[in-house]
Design an enzyme around this catalytic site. Sequence first.
Site, PDB file in Angstrom:
ATOM      1  N   LYS A  67       9.011 -30.244 -57.988  1.00 23.58           N
ATOM      2  CA  LYS A  67       9.075 -29.182 -58.872  1.00 23.58           C
ATOM      3  C   LYS A  67       9.689 -27.795 -58.223  1.00 23.58           C
ATOM      4  CE  LYS A  67       5.751 -30.055 -62.654  1.00 23.58           C
ATOM      5  NZ  LYS A  67       4.952 -29.495 -63.597  1.00 23.58           N
ATOM      6  N   ASP A 103       6.957 -25.399 -68.317  1.00 27.19           N
ATOM      7  CA  ASP A 103       5.313 -25.666 -68.424  1.00 27.19           C
ATOM      8  C   ASP A 103       4.914 -24.050 -68.626  1.00 27.19           C
ATOM      9  OD1 ASP A 103       5.306 -28.046 -67.028  1.00 27.19           O
ATOM     10  OD2 ASP A 103       5.502 -27.388 -65.204  1.00 27.19           O
TER      11      ASP A 103
END
Length: 272
Positions: A67, A103
């Site tokens: 990420k 997210d």
Amino acid sequence: MPRRSAAVLGKPVGHSLSPVLHRAAYQALGLTDWSYTAIECDSDGLAGLLARSGAEVVGYSCTMPLKRQVLRVAGSVSPEAAAIGAGNTLLRGPAGWHADNTDWTGIQNALAAAGLAAGGAVTVLGAGGTAQAALAALPDADRVTVLVREPSRAGELLATARRLDRQVSVAPLSQPQRWLDADLIIATLPAGAADRYAGLPFRADQALLDVVYHPWPTPLAGALAAAGAPVVSGAAMLLHQAARQVELMTGSAAPVEAMRAAMSAAVPGCGV
């Protein structure tokens, strides 16, 4: 129509439900020539994998440990991903690979779908990438407190807070009583790590989003639900972040209900 493909990248990645969600979306959208797979890839291998990707690849979902690496290998980065300091999506564009983060929209939309406002006093458990995304999903919070194992190691989260212009306090996980009295609790800890807080007193006017969804409910979710508080499963966050990825990759509105049904079938009782 030319063949198109996408995949989820990470290591390990075999447990990912992204293929279930994205394939269900493609089927509902009639994208019969689209495919979605899971590919093992670590941070060292990401740049090479992108360089080898064929023209049919429209994008990748990226999970741990990628990420933060996605921001380093992308040619461009969305303002949201740059502010958060992490990305979970790579999209092929005219000028190369573009990094984004869904997210935070997954958290925001999961709360909204449950009729919950992300305002008032909010306590976030954990300081990792999901906690950083949670800060982006909380523009209306009056007060945000982040509980971490080692407050001295919350530097990346505090940097995210500065970029987002969020006022954030950090406190130790070992002293949660005062802070778990918040209007909204967002638990981003691994499975089992928040179980010890289930014995604390909770109220019906609180709410919880726990990123863990298997098994569901978690002991913490069960404790708040027993007090009459609304609880949101991490499966809802996963569903809504994947829906946004589908929209970014296909250009079509995500068939959220078809994706929800596929996830419920794959993980019965997960809370979506």
